[in-house]
Design an enzyme around this catalytic site. Structure first.
Site, short mmCIF file in Angstrom:
data_model
loop_
_atom_site.label_atom_id
_atom_site.label_comp_id
_atom_site.label_asym_id
_atom_site.label_seq_id
_atom_site.Cartn_x
_atom_site.Cartn_y
_atom_site.Cartn_z
CD GLU A 155 -2.89 0.93 2.90
OE1 GLU A 155 -3.27 1.36 2.43
OE2 GLU A 155 -2.58 0.13 3.11
CD GLU A 256 -7.89 1.49 5.73
OE1 GLU A 256 -7.81 -0.16 5.85
OE2 GLU A 256 -7.98 2.41 4.86
#
Length: 286
Positions: A155, A256
């Site tokens: 990520e 998220e």
């Protein structure tokens, strides 16, 4: 794809946090969701007691929620640590101790995506040495993921909030993905495309989607600015998800975002209830 065709999951480490951890799967199910993801739930314990793992597994199973994504140990999140695998000394050792524990827990629940956060640059540490350590630990994580038939996710965070993280752009994350795949020969490392982080970095999201969808293993969304629910900021998230679909993405999209003043089920008012439950599918082979 838009919202109507996306496969949404809820990150229980940032949503439903007004509840104890073991109550969150049931709350997500009551809100209409069938899939969830988690940061490593025990930031102080890379190797928790078996009873803690058993209790969380039982809570997920009792709620009927599928775990579709799990972070390896990464220190305190949210917080200044932002990862462990590139930090020399104790934190790197804690990451390595966690790798097989996290992989076994994921396997026990059919989870096929494991996220490994890179870690900050440290004063006095050689950046090249940190990168070498990171590659060694990412290869270890990729092999553990391969053992359980899972994908290793890399990520990119955002520089405004994580100025000491060296992975703060899509191209840099892809560079790490390719380095891990070259080191292991397993080809199971993939990009975690977090549209919020990339937007905060000022990247052209349409260009990122067009260029990197084939190497993307998971997507996460929050609106920007503010990291709130879709519709609270300025990102055209529905159009971006449609573009991902057009480019061939069929994986999970993790919610998220921070609920703000609308915690619990109220945080999902933007998403009609029939679109929250994802139809069962056979996980793709990494």
């Amino acid at each position: 794809m838009g919202f109507s065709d996306a496969r949404f999951d809820v990150n229980l480490s940032i949503l439903f946090t007004e509840l104890p951890l073991l109550e969150r799967p049931a709350a997500a199910a009551a809100a209409g969701f069938t899939a969830v993801e988690l940061w490593w739930p025990w930031p102080e314990a890379p190797v928790p007691e078996p009873r803690q793992l058993d209790a969380l597994r039982a809570a997920l199973q009792a709620a009927g929620t599928r775990l579709v994504g799990l972070n390896f140990y990464a220190g305190q999140l949210p917080g200044p640590d932002r990862g462990a695998l590139s930090l020399p000394g104790e934190e790197s050792a804690r990451f390595r101790a966690n790798v097989e524990v996290a992989a076994d827990f994921a396997q026990s629940l059919g989870c096929t995506a494991l996220n490994a956060l890179y870690g900050n640059r440290l004063d006095g540490a050689d950046p090249d040495a940190q990168d070498a350590l990171a590659l060694e630990n990412l290869a270890l994580a990729a092999r553990a993921a391969h053992r359980i038939g899972a994908t290793l996710l890399i990520e990119a965070l955002n520089a405004p909030e994580s100025p000491r993280c060296p992975i703060t752009s899509a191209p840099k994350a892809i560079e790490v993905v390719e380095a891990v795949n070259a080191a292991t020969g397993l080809d199971n490392a993939r990009f975690l495309m977090d549209l919020y982080h990339l937007a905060r970095n000022g990247e052209d999201l349409e260009q990122v989607i067009d260029r990197y969808t084939p190497l993307t293993g998971h997507v996460q969304i929050a609106d920007s600015p503010g990291r709130g629910a879709p519709g609270t900021g300025t990102l055209p998230l529905e159009a971006l998800l449609e573009r991902l679909h057009h480019n061939g993405y069929r994986g999970w999209t993790g919610l998220e975002y921070q609920p703000g003043e609308r915690p619990g089920a109220k945080a999902f008012g933007w998403l009609p209830r029939p679109l929250r439950a994802a139809a069962p599918t056979t996980p793709a082979t990494p």
